[in-house]
Design a protein around this motif. Structure first.
Motif, PDB file in Angstrom:
ATOM      1  N   GLU A  43       1.022  -1.017   0.055  1.00 31.61           N
ATOM      2  CA  GLU A  43       0.353  -0.139  -0.119  1.00 31.61           C
ATOM      3  C   GLU A  43       0.895   1.213   0.477  1.00 31.61           C
ATOM      4  OE1 GLU A  43      -2.043  -0.131   3.716  1.00 31.61           O
ATOM      5  OE2 GLU A  43      -0.993  -0.653   5.079  1.00 31.61           O
ATOM      6  N   SER A  53      -3.026   5.189   4.200  1.00 31.45           N
ATOM      7  CA  SER A  53      -2.811   4.269   3.380  1.00 31.45           C
ATOM      8  C   SER A  53      -3.589   5.457   2.835  1.00 31.45           C
ATOM      9  CB  SER A  53      -3.618   3.226   4.140  1.00 31.45           C
ATOM     10  OG  SER A  53      -3.550   2.025   2.673  1.00 31.45           O
ATOM     11  N   LYS A  71      -3.990   0.850  -2.180  1.00 34.40           N
ATOM     12  CA  LYS A  71      -3.332  -0.852  -2.042  1.00 34.40           C
ATOM     13  C   LYS A  71      -3.100  -0.896  -3.802  1.00 34.40           C
ATOM     14  CE  LYS A  71      -5.957  -1.651   2.152  1.00 34.40           C
ATOM     15  NZ  LYS A  71      -5.209  -1.406   2.967  1.00 34.40           N
TER      16      LYS A  71
END
Length: 72
Positions: A46, A53, A56
């Motif tokens: 990620e 994050s 991904k």
């Protein structure tokens, strides 16, 4: 006795690492493999920005000449 960089990478195989690239992007993933040029294969990868994050990717290959640092 001091460890060589590749010895350290070998000790963190199949473990999560953070990789920072020259373009200031950071990636977090499980180190699956590497070579003597520090080309890296990461799984469950990620992209992170400011500790969060943002995207991904799954399995990625990162060219070693783009790497600024690797943090286990």
């Amino acid at each position: 006795m001091s460890n060589r960089p590749l010895d350290i990478l070998n000790s963190v195989l199949n473990s999560p690492i953070i990789v920072k690239l020259k373009d200031d992007r950071e990636f977090r993933g499980n180190l699956q493999g590497y070579d003597m040029h520090l080309n890296l294969v990461l799984d469950d990868t990620e992209e992170i920005k400011d500790g969060k994050s943002v995207e991904k990717y799954g399995t990625v290959i990162i060219r070693g000449d783009n790497v600024i640092y690797i943090s286990p």
